[in-house]
Design an enzyme around this catalytic site. Structure first.
Site, PDB file in Angstrom:
ATOM      1  N   ASP A 179       0.897  -1.272  -0.040  1.00 52.01           N
ATOM      2  CA  ASP A 179       0.089   0.024   0.007  1.00 52.01           C
ATOM      3  C   ASP A 179       0.846   1.183  -0.055  1.00 52.01           C
ATOM      4  O   ASP A 179       1.889   1.253   0.828  1.00 52.01           O
ATOM      5  CB  ASP A 179      -0.905   0.060   1.149  1.00 52.01           C
ATOM      6  CG  ASP A 179      -1.909  -0.967   1.308  1.00 52.01           C
ATOM      7  OD1 ASP A 179      -1.670  -2.047   0.644  1.00 52.01           O
ATOM      8  OD2 ASP A 179      -2.768  -0.815   2.067  1.00 52.01           O
ATOM      9  N   ASP A 221     -15.568  -3.433   0.322  1.00 55.06           N
ATOM     10  CA  ASP A 221     -15.174  -2.919   1.511  1.00 55.06           C
ATOM     11  C   ASP A 221     -16.285  -2.685   2.433  1.00 55.06           C
ATOM     12  O   ASP A 221     -16.748  -1.830   2.539  1.00 55.06           O
ATOM     13  CB  ASP A 221     -14.185  -1.840   1.311  1.00 55.06           C
ATOM     14  CG  ASP A 221     -13.206  -2.087   0.087  1.00 55.06           C
ATOM     15  OD1 ASP A 221     -12.606  -3.237  -0.024  1.00 55.06           O
ATOM     16  OD2 ASP A 221     -12.888  -1.119  -0.663  1.00 55.06           O
TER      17      ASP A 221
HETATM   18  O1  LIG Z   1      -7.663  -1.061  -1.357  1.00 56.05           O
HETATM   19  C1  LIG Z   1      -7.882   0.060  -1.213  1.00 56.05           C
HETATM   20  O2  LIG Z   1      -8.556   0.808  -2.120  1.00 56.05           O
HETATM   21  C2  LIG Z   1      -7.998   0.948   0.151  1.00 56.05           C
HETATM   22  C3  LIG Z   1      -8.528   2.065   0.309  1.00 56.05           C
HETATM   23  C4  LIG Z   1      -8.561   2.810   1.547  1.00 56.05           C
HETATM   24  C5  LIG Z   1      -7.655   2.143   2.571  1.00 56.05           C
HETATM   25  C6  LIG Z   1      -7.160   0.709   2.599  1.00 56.05           C
HETATM   26  C7  LIG Z   1      -7.299   0.210   1.188  1.00 56.05           C
HETATM   27  N1  LIG Z   1      -6.855  -1.161   1.096  1.00 56.05           N
HETATM   28  C8  LIG Z   1      -5.815  -1.747   1.953  1.00 56.05           C
HETATM   29  C9  LIG Z   1      -5.567  -3.264   1.590  1.00 56.05           C
HETATM   30  O3  LIG Z   1      -5.867  -3.661   0.363  1.00 56.05           O
HETATM   31  C10 LIG Z   1      -4.736  -3.860   2.408  1.00 56.05           C
HETATM   32  O4  LIG Z   1      -3.588  -4.098   1.739  1.00 56.05           O
HETATM   33  C11 LIG Z   1      -5.310  -5.294   2.893  1.00 56.05           C
HETATM   34  O5  LIG Z   1      -6.592  -5.312   3.147  1.00 56.05           O
HETATM   35  C12 LIG Z   1      -4.314  -6.048   3.794  1.00 56.05           C
HETATM   36  O6  LIG Z   1      -5.005  -6.069   5.072  1.00 56.05           O
HETATM   37  P1  LIG Z   1      -3.902  -6.620   6.280  1.00 56.05           P
HETATM   38  O7  LIG Z   1      -3.525  -8.008   5.919  1.00 56.05           O
HETATM   39  O8  LIG Z   1      -5.117  -6.596   7.430  1.00 56.05           O
HETATM   40  O9  LIG Z   1      -2.865  -5.809   6.650  1.00 56.05           O
END
Ligand SMILES: O=C(O)c1ccccc1NCC(=O)[C@H](O)[C@H](O)COP(=O)(O)O
Length: 241
Positions: free
Chosen positions: A11, A130
Site C-alpha cells: 500500500d 469493503d
Molecule cells: O484497497 C483500497 O482501495 C484501500 C482504500 C483505503 C484504505 C485501504 C485500502 N486497501 C488496503 C488493503 O488492500 C490492504 O492491503 C489489505 O486489506 C491487507 O490487510 P491486512 O492484511 O490486514 O494488513
C-alpha cells in the site's frame, strides 16, 4: 482441491510502502520503498502482488507514476487498487500491464460506468467490496455506499468476474480474518472471492484455505508480513499443504 492464492500487499502513501489500521488515514506505519517491498515479495516466491495507491483512494494526490514503475518491474501478476474511478484512471492503470484492477468507489458511485467497463474488460476488472458490517464504504473507506448484498446482486448481473472482500474492522489489525463474512459472500455469489484484512497467522491462512471449495480464490496479506508474524515463504508453504 485448488490452492489458495496469496497476494502480498504493498500500500503506497506519499511515495512510501505503509500499513494502516482499519484503512484510516493518519494511522500509517512506514516500511520504506514500495519497489523494494514488491521485489522482496517476488523474490520470496509470490505469484501475485496487491498494489494499492492510497493517496488516489483518499483523494490526497496520487502515486500513479510510482505504482506504474513498480508494476512494470514485476514479473508476477499485479492487482492494482486505489482511485480507479473513470476512463482516464482506468486507462492509466491498465497501461501499466497489470493483470487486473480493483474498483471500489466507482462501483458504488458510478454503477453505469462500472457495468460498461466490466462488459469491455471482463476479468481484468475486480470489484472491491469493503464493508463495515454489511455497509459498503467508498472514498478510501470513509463514505457509506449501500448494502453489500444488494450491490453484489447487481454486480453479478452485470457480469463482474470476481470480488475482493475486506472487513474494514479487521484490516491492518492482525485480529484474524472475518471467515463468516467470507462464507456469507461465497453463498451469495458464484464468482471467486479474494479475502482481505486481518490475517495474523499461518493458521488464519489455513482457515481461509478451507474456504476454497466455497469460492474463496485468494487472500491478501499485508500487516502480518510487514510485522514479521511469518515469512511469505512460510505462508506459501502453509497453503500448499
Ligand atoms: O484497497 C483500497 O482501495 C484501500 C482504500 C483505503 C484504505 C485501504 C485500502 N486497501 C488496503 C488493503 O488492500 C490492504 O492491503 C489489505 O486489506 C491487507 O490487510 P491486512 O492484511 O490486514 O494488513
Amino acid at each position: 482441491m485448488a490452492k489458495l492464492e496469496l497476494l502480498p500487499a504493498v500500500d503506497v502513501r506519499d511515495g512510501q510502502a505503509v500499513r494502516l489500521v482499519h484503512g484510516e488515514s493518519g494511522t500509517e506505519t512506514s516500511y520504506g520503498s514500495p519497489l523494494e517491498a514488491a521485489l522482496a515479495w517476488q523474490r520470496a516466491g509470490a505469484e501475485w502482488l496487491h498494489l494499492v495507491d492510497l493517496d488516489a483512494a483518499f483523494g490526497t494526490g496520487d502515486n500513479r507514476d510510482l505504482v506504474a514503475e513498480v508494476t512494470r518491474a514485476m514479473d508476477i501478476k499485479v492487482e492494482l487498487s486505489g482511485g480507479i474511478r473513470d476512463d482516464a484512471s482506468l486507462a492509466k492503470a491498465l497501461a501499466t500491464g497489470c493483470t487486473r484492477v480493483n474498483l471500489g468507489t466507482a462501483a458504488l458511485e458510478t454503477p453505469e460506468w462500472v457495468a460498461k467497463v466490466i462488459a469491455e474488460h471482463g476479468d481484468k476488472i475486480a470489484v472491491g467490496l469493503d464493508v463495515r458490517g454489511t455497509t459498503l464504504k467508498g472514498r478510501g473507506w470513509t463514505r457509506d455506499g449501500g448494502d453489500l448484498y444488494e450491490t453484489l446482486e447487481r454486480l453479478d448481473k452485470e457480469g463482474c468476474a470476481r470480488y475482493v472482500v475486506t472487513d474494514i474492522a479487521k484490516d491492518g489489525t492482525l485480529q484474524g480474518p472475518n471467515l463468516e463474512l467470507l462464507r456469507n459472500v461465497c453463498a451469495a455469489t458464484d464468482r471467486p472471492v479474494v479475502a482481505s484484512g486481518g490475517v495474523s497467522s499461518l493458521d488464519d491462512l489455513r482457515a481461509i484455505a478451507q474456504l476454497v471449495p466455497l469460492g474463496v480464490e485468494g487472500s491478501i496479506v499485508g500487516k502480518a508480513l510487514y510485522a514479521k508474524a511469518f515469512t511469505l515463504e512460510e505462508a506459501l508453504e502453509a497453503v500448499a499443504e
